[in-house]
Motif scaffolding. Structure first.
Motif, PDB file in Angstrom:
ATOM      1  N   THR A  15      45.845 -10.395  -7.709  1.00 21.28           N
ATOM      2  CA  THR A  15      45.468  -9.087  -8.532  1.00 21.28           C
ATOM      3  C   THR A  15      46.044  -9.502  -9.778  1.00 21.28           C
ATOM      4  OG1 THR A  15      47.402  -8.005  -7.966  1.00 21.28           O
ATOM      5  CG2 THR A  15      45.473  -7.639  -6.368  1.00 21.28           C
ATOM      6  N   SER A  17      48.837  -8.906 -10.809  1.00 23.19           N
ATOM      7  CA  SER A  17      50.010  -7.934 -11.151  1.00 23.19           C
ATOM      8  C   SER A  17      51.265  -8.394 -11.305  1.00 23.19           C
ATOM      9  CB  SER A  17      49.856  -6.868  -9.883  1.00 23.19           C
ATOM     10  OG  SER A  17      48.665  -6.443  -9.819  1.00 23.19           O
ATOM     11  N   HIS A  74      46.865   2.820  -9.866  1.00 22.77           N
ATOM     12  CA  HIS A  74      46.110   1.601 -10.031  1.00 22.77           C
ATOM     13  C   HIS A  74      44.985   1.637  -9.666  1.00 22.77           C
ATOM     14  CE1 HIS A  74      50.389   0.065 -11.091  1.00 22.77           C
ATOM     15  NE2 HIS A  74      50.781   0.784  -9.898  1.00 22.77           N
ATOM     16  N   ASP A  76      43.211  -1.483  -9.339  1.00 23.31           N
ATOM     17  CA  ASP A  76      42.877  -2.846  -9.039  1.00 23.31           C
ATOM     18  C   ASP A  76      43.765  -3.231  -7.622  1.00 23.31           C
ATOM     19  OD1 ASP A  76      45.232  -2.686 -10.455  1.00 23.31           O
ATOM     20  OD2 ASP A  76      45.104  -4.812 -10.599  1.00 23.31           O
ATOM     21  N   HIS A  77      44.514  -2.613  -7.254  1.00 22.06           N
ATOM     22  CA  HIS A  77      45.338  -2.975  -6.042  1.00 22.06           C
ATOM     23  C   HIS A  77      45.979  -1.772  -5.449  1.00 22.06           C
ATOM     24  CE1 HIS A  77      48.653  -2.908  -9.117  1.00 22.06           C
ATOM     25  NE2 HIS A  77      49.357  -2.391  -8.310  1.00 22.06           N
ATOM     26  N   ASP A 163      49.930  -0.952 -18.229  1.00 18.96           N
ATOM     27  CA  ASP A 163      48.691  -1.653 -18.619  1.00 18.96           C
ATOM     28  C   ASP A 163      48.464  -0.467 -19.808  1.00 18.96           C
ATOM     29  OD1 ASP A 163      48.465  -2.741 -16.490  1.00 18.96           O
ATOM     30  OD2 ASP A 163      46.989  -1.662 -15.286  1.00 18.96           O
ATOM     31  N   HIS A 205      50.095  -6.790 -15.992  1.00 24.45           N
ATOM     32  CA  HIS A 205      49.328  -7.646 -15.512  1.00 24.45           C
ATOM     33  C   HIS A 205      49.429  -8.888 -16.471  1.00 24.45           C
ATOM     34  CE1 HIS A 205      47.132  -5.304 -12.590  1.00 24.45           C
ATOM     35  NE2 HIS A 205      46.982  -4.343 -13.292  1.00 24.45           N
ATOM     36  N   TYR A 207      46.541 -12.039 -17.023  1.00 21.60           N
ATOM     37  CA  TYR A 207      45.350 -12.481 -16.722  1.00 21.60           C
ATOM     38  C   TYR A 207      45.004 -14.105 -16.776  1.00 21.60           C
ATOM     39  CZ  TYR A 207      43.996  -7.855 -15.023  1.00 21.60           C
ATOM     40  OH  TYR A 207      44.102  -6.665 -14.415  1.00 21.60           O
ATOM     41  N   PRO A 253      36.988  -2.993 -12.120  1.00 20.72           N
ATOM     42  CA  PRO A 253      37.642  -3.780 -10.911  1.00 20.72           C
ATOM     43  C   PRO A 253      37.193  -3.803  -9.696  1.00 20.72           C
ATOM     44  CG  PRO A 253      39.014  -2.343 -12.273  1.00 20.72           C
ATOM     45  CD  PRO A 253      37.883  -2.045 -12.502  1.00 20.72           C
ATOM     46  N   LYS A 254      37.346  -4.869  -8.999  1.00 24.23           N
ATOM     47  CA  LYS A 254      36.543  -5.321  -7.628  1.00 24.23           C
ATOM     48  C   LYS A 254      37.086  -3.921  -6.598  1.00 24.23           C
ATOM     49  CE  LYS A 254      39.111  -9.023  -5.796  1.00 24.23           C
ATOM     50  NZ  LYS A 254      39.426 -10.346  -5.928  1.00 24.23           N
ATOM     51  N   LEU A 255      38.397  -3.731  -6.986  1.00 24.26           N
ATOM     52  CA  LEU A 255      38.898  -2.802  -5.868  1.00 24.26           C
ATOM     53  C   LEU A 255      39.061  -1.396  -6.323  1.00 24.26           C
ATOM     54  CD1 LEU A 255      41.673  -5.011  -4.060  1.00 24.26           C
ATOM     55  CD2 LEU A 255      39.512  -4.521  -3.528  1.00 24.26           C
ATOM     56  N   ILE A 256      38.158  -0.942  -7.488  1.00 27.35           N
ATOM     57  CA  ILE A 256      38.724   0.576  -8.007  1.00 27.35           C
ATOM     58  C   ILE A 256      38.394   1.620  -6.807  1.00 27.35           C
ATOM     59  CG2 ILE A 256      36.362   0.586  -9.243  1.00 27.35           C
ATOM     60  CD1 ILE A 256      37.678   2.236 -11.347  1.00 27.35           C
TER      61      ILE A 256
END
Ligand SMILES: N[C@@H](CCC(=O)N[C@@H](CS)C(=O)NCC(=O)O)C(=O)O
Ligand SMILES: [Fe+2]
Length: 293
Positions: A15, A17, A74, A76-77, A163, A205, A207, A253-256
């Protein structure tokens, strides 16, 4: 004299993170910041690999966990705050505006049973509130913009900015989640940059732009001189324009939708159903106008 905590970072490459253990060397007391509970959305599996790594570190060094801190809910995780509280007995904390994020997402998830009062944490920090990690004084700054509830923990000479600012070559966090606001983020960043130049900044984070190795530590002076979003676009209007233009290009984010329902509940997984299994719930067409990626 500003006291210097020992800071150890734990990078989660899944992630991107950065989790932290912040230690007062004099008392061996520590705070854990933004721990990750592992989740694989393809299989639905959860794991505690990241959090157990932190627990091993704490145990090996004979540290006493005084706080389990989150900087924001969060997107994203999953937060491992609840798991680490069960393992260590230490209190969990977050900024008090988390109740506004709870209210917002309680509506999005149509979740009437969720108590939107912050009672899922042991401590809700107010703006400017002070506490200690061991003997090191700590202070909470409200840093909204990325989320309504974002805060910065200033612990001795170290600020955990999560963030808001990333590494200087990476820029700043996005401000387009529900409750996000680019102008507010700009103000929060200005407040962080008004800390003393030598303040160590630890980001939440990395990236890894251009595929470089992960990095997480900078200083106020370095950010002022070199942050790609701040040094090149120094006025609020320029920053907001650049931030909003970039945010339009970023997929969610894919996990929002997975993560918020765990994180507004203090890192608790949903209660098991009659068959003993836990289930997540997803709103459809709730984040209107989001980039499909
Ligand atoms: N691709 C990542 C994106 C995660 C993301 O949006 N991260 C936020 C912080 S929670 C951010 O500010 N990203 C800035 C960027 O991607 O430029 C994911 O799917 O998890
Ligand atoms: Fe975030």
């Amino acid at each position: 004299m500003t006291l210097k905590p020992d800071v150890t970072a734990f990078f989660d490459p899944r992630t991107f993170s950065v989790q932290y253990v912040v230690v007062d060397p004099a008392t061996r007391k520590c705070a854990i910041i933004d721990p990750v509970l592992d989740f694989d959305e393809k299989s639905g599996l959860t794991a505690t690999t990241n959090a157990d790594r932190i627990l091993d570190f704490v145990r090996e060094r004979g540290l006493n966990v005084e706080w389990i801190l989150d900087t924001h809910p969060h997107a994203d995780h999953f937060s491992a705050a609840r798991y680490l509280k069960a393992k260590t007995g230490a209190p969990t904390a977050i900024g008090e505006r988390v109740v506004d994020v709870q209210k917002l997402w309680k509506g999005i998830y149509n979740w009437p049973e969720l108590a939107a009062d912050g009672s899922q944490w042991d401590k809700l920090f107010a703006e400017g509130e002070t506490f200690h990690v061991g003997a090191i004084p700590a202070k909470v700054l409200f840093s909204p913009g990325h989320t309504l509830a974002s805060i910065t923990y200033v612990i001795g000479d170290a600020a955990f900015v999560h963030d808001t600012l990333f590494m200087p070559d990476s820029g700043t966090a996005r401000a387009d989640f529900p409750g996000g606001n680019a102008a507010r983020l700009w103000k929060s960043i200005q407040e962080i940059l008004s800390l003393p130049d030598e303040t160590r900044l630890f980001t939440g984070h990395d990236y890894q732009p251009g595929g470089r190795e992960p990095k997480w530590e900078s200083t106020v002076a370095e950010q002022k001189a070199r942050n790609t979003h701040i040094s090149k676009f120094p006025t609020e209007a320029e920053f907001v324009a650049v931030r909003q233009a970039r945010d339009k290009t970023l997929p969610m984010p894919k996990l929002i939708l997975h993560a918020l329902q765990i994180n507004i509940n203090g890192g608790r997984l949903p209660e098991p159903e009659a068959n003993g299994k836990r289930y997540l719930k997803f709103p459809l067409d709730a984040l209107e106008g989001a980039n499909w990626g």
